[in-house]
Design a protein around this motif. Structure first.
Motif, PDB file in Angstrom:
ATOM      1  N   THR A  48       5.655   5.249  -4.829  1.00 47.78           N
ATOM      2  CA  THR A  48       4.593   4.745  -5.724  1.00 47.78           C
ATOM      3  C   THR A  48       4.105   3.343  -5.357  1.00 47.78           C
ATOM      4  OG1 THR A  48       5.670   6.023  -7.430  1.00 47.78           O
ATOM      5  CG2 THR A  48       3.962   4.517  -8.158  1.00 47.78           C
ATOM      6  N   GLY A  49       5.057   2.409  -5.122  1.00 46.41           N
ATOM      7  CA  GLY A  49       4.689   1.014  -4.825  1.00 46.41           C
ATOM      8  C   GLY A  49       3.686   0.923  -3.686  1.00 46.41           C
ATOM      9  N   PRO A  50       4.036   1.466  -2.493  1.00 42.77           N
ATOM     10  CA  PRO A  50       3.095   1.382  -1.373  1.00 42.77           C
ATOM     11  C   PRO A  50       1.749   2.063  -1.661  1.00 42.77           C
ATOM     12  CG  PRO A  50       5.264   2.023  -0.591  1.00 42.77           C
ATOM     13  CD  PRO A  50       5.333   2.030  -2.079  1.00 42.77           C
ATOM     14  N   THR A  51       1.772   3.161  -2.450  1.00 34.85           N
ATOM     15  CA  THR A  51       0.505   3.839  -2.768  1.00 34.85           C
ATOM     16  C   THR A  51      -0.396   2.911  -3.590  1.00 34.85           C
ATOM     17  OG1 THR A  51       1.763   5.894  -2.871  1.00 34.85           O
ATOM     18  CG2 THR A  51      -0.485   5.978  -3.698  1.00 34.85           C
ATOM     19  N   ILE A  52       0.208   2.240  -4.582  1.00 29.04           N
ATOM     20  CA  ILE A  52      -0.577   1.301  -5.424  1.00 29.04           C
ATOM     21  C   ILE A  52      -1.167   0.194  -4.554  1.00 29.04           C
ATOM     22  CG2 ILE A  52      -0.433  -0.425  -7.286  1.00 29.04           C
ATOM     23  CD1 ILE A  52       1.773   1.346  -8.559  1.00 29.04           C
ATOM     24  N   ILE A  53      -0.331  -0.343  -3.673  1.00 31.38           N
ATOM     25  CA  ILE A  53      -0.792  -1.450  -2.815  1.00 31.38           C
ATOM     26  C   ILE A  53      -1.927  -0.983  -1.899  1.00 31.38           C
ATOM     27  CG2 ILE A  53      -0.093  -3.084  -0.989  1.00 31.38           C
ATOM     28  CD1 ILE A  53       1.167  -3.545  -3.815  1.00 31.38           C
ATOM     29  N   LEU A  54      -1.764   0.210  -1.343  1.00 28.81           N
ATOM     30  CA  LEU A  54      -2.780   0.734  -0.423  1.00 28.81           C
ATOM     31  C   LEU A  54      -4.117   0.906  -1.140  1.00 28.81           C
ATOM     32  CD1 LEU A  54      -2.430   1.342   2.553  1.00 28.81           C
ATOM     33  CD2 LEU A  54      -2.302   3.773   1.994  1.00 28.81           C
TER      34      LEU A  54
END
Lengths: 250, 284
Positions: free
Chosen positions: B256-262
């Motif tokens: 989830t974290g990397p998806t939000i950042i992307l």
């Protein structure tokens, strides 16, 4: 009983590290005067303003503003720095910049209706009313300088210090801005640093030449020879067709 | 998508609901503090504080496992290290005679090194990845209260001291001349940044917290030239990013974290591109 000077400087010395900037300087300015500060780059003009503001402390000597220490009367001083110090992209409107002049050290104090009214009057005085909601970042150099002067006026100052407000402006904009500043004469004590001492000779009381030391000349006594003496040898006089003379540093 | 909505509204499953609430709540902290971080240009300081948090987390884990410490756990360790780093950087910036960027770099690296050493010496398997990259799906109800509390503190300070913080961020010298204690308010801003980082490390982790502090506020800065509006837009953008990121990552089984950042990054790049294109259009 003699009148308390707006600014009183006695035997003042200041140096940045081992480099002396001002040495044994004396100065006395009466309330309500409009004076120009001129001098070469590095001569100590901006340093003198910072000392008067209490932003830096002298090594020796004494400075008093309205008979008190600069720090204790800073609320009565309006100060316009050189615009180069600002982040040009900071998200702030003209009105918000000018309202900063109404800030106080009291915690959590919002702006009152009176503050807003004074800020708007200051904007009006600088002929910037149509831009009051505009982003500061989208103004021209001359317009920004007007806004910064309006911010100083919003302080309702007894002493106004202007540090090269016309630097980097074209001649026409400079002329307009100086006329607006001239209109403030008599309302407060004004001390203006300038790289160009030509413009307001007609209205200033005296010209303060700063180059390590301070020399005060009545405007009638400032001649080309005086300017060359204050600036040193690196000055040339340019005679224009329209018969004005401009000092310029090499 | 229907799977996501079914799980979200299933009363017996709480982790996805908690994750969404955490994302929406933390948007307030990210939007407000992020706006100051971006406009005051202190993102490198925020980066150093966030990475130094690993030092506190490592010490907290070590003490918890070795000495059964109840009061000094990873969370209190993270809080302590973030505050200490903020105060050291704040002090050096104001009074130190050291190069500011060197000190920032030192705190950044030393914090991480201390954390990794303590984690290595802590018995049992501890995955540093969960601290480095966070896991919003592990959010508990206690975390939600913590984020809500942090939001309350930040919103109150942001409203109460809006004029002052705006002034010290725009022109510190003038603010000082108006009688503002600029050193105190600069430290307050750094402490707010530190608090935000500590709580939000749970959501996107140490490495990426800086992205959520800067990208929504950076995008908002392109859309408006007023600080208060920038905060509101940054909060709304952050809400959109975390909601889209959460649903997209759940549906596609992505972290989830990397998806939000992307998603935040894509929006930022788009905003920059559109803004540059419009400026170019005006010039020619």
């Amino acid at each position: 009983m003699s009148e308390t000077p707006a600014i009183s400087i006695k035997n003042l010395s200041f140096s940045y590290g081992s480099t002396p900037v001002l040495t044994a300087a004396d100065l006395s300015i009466r309330p309500g005067e409009f004076n120009y500060i001129v001098g070469p780059n590095g001569g100590g003009k901006s340093t003198l303003l910072k000392l008067i503001l209490g932003l830096i402390q002298p090594d020796y000597g004494k400075i008093e503003v309205f008979g008190r220490s600069p720090r204790s009367v800073r609320a009565r001083i309006g100060y316009t720095p050189q615009q180069i110090q600002f982040d040009p992209k900071f998200p702030i409107t003209v009105k918000e910049v000018v309202l900063m002049g109404r800030l106080t050290g009291r915690w959590g104090r919002g702006y009152t209706n009176l503050d807003i009214q004074i800020a708007e009057l200051s904007i009006e005085e600088m002929e910037m009313s149509e831009f009051k909601e505009a982003p500061f970042s989208e103004l021209s150099g001359g317009q920004r300088q007007r806004v910064l002067i309006a911010r100083s006026l919003a302080v309702s100052p007894d002493l106004l210090l202007l540090d090269e407000p016309t630097a980097n402006l074209d001649a026409e904009t400079e002329d307009k801005l100086l006329k607006v500043i001239n209109n403030l004469k008599g309302e407060m004590t004004i001390l203006m640093v300038s790289h160009n001492p030509e413009y307001v000779y007609g209205s200033v009381e005296s010209v303060i030449c700063v180059n390590k030391q301070i020399a005060v000349h009545p405007t009638t006594g400032v001649t080309e020879a005086t300017i060359i003496k204050s600036f040193g040898d690196n000055v040339r006089i340019i005679n224009h067709d329209h018969s004005c003379s401009i000092t310029d540093e090499d | 998508m229907s799977d996501f909505l079914t799980t979200m509204f299933d009363p017996s499953i709480s982790f996805l609901k908690y994750a969404l609430i955490a994302g929406l709540l933390s948007s307030f902290a990210f939007g407000i503090v992020g706006t100051y971080v971006v406009s005051r240009r202190i993102s490198y300081i925020a980066g150093a504080i966030s990475h130094s948090v690993l030092g506190g987390i490592g010490i907290g884990l070590y003490l918890q496992v070795h000495y059964n410490s109840a009061w000094f756990n990873p969370m209190t360790g993270a809080f302590a290290s973030a505050m200490v780093s903020a105060l050291i950087i704040g002090y050096v910036t104001r009074h130190g005679n050291q190069r500011e960027d060197t000190v920032i770099g030192a705190i950044w690296a030393i914090g991480m090194a201390v954390g990794l050493l303590f984690i290595a010496r802590t018995p049992g398997y501890i995955d540093p990845m969960s601290y480095l990259f966070g896991n919003i799906l592990m959010i508990t109800q206690t975390d939600l209260w913590l984020i809500a509390g942090l939001d309350a503190v930040i919103v109150i300070i942001a409203i109460l001291f809006y004029n002052t913080l705006q002034a010290i961020s725009f022109d510190e010298e003038f603010a000082y001349l108006r009688g503002i204690n600029v050193n105190f308010f600069f430290l307050l801003l750094l402490c707010l940044t530190a608090m935000t980082i500590v709580v939000l490390v749970r959501i996107v982790g140490i490495v990426m917290v800086i992205a959520l502090l800067t990208l929504p506020a950076g995008t908002a800065g392109i859309l408006t030239k007023k600080l208060s509006q920038m905060m509101i837009i940054a909060i709304l953008l952050c809400m959109v990013y975390t909601t889209i990121g959460l649903s997209f990552s759940y549906i596609n089984d992505f972290p989830t974290g990397p998806t939000i950042i992307l998603i935040s990054g894509i929006f930022y790049i788009l905003a920059v591109a559109v803004s540059s294109w419009r400026k170019k259009g005006k010039q020619f």
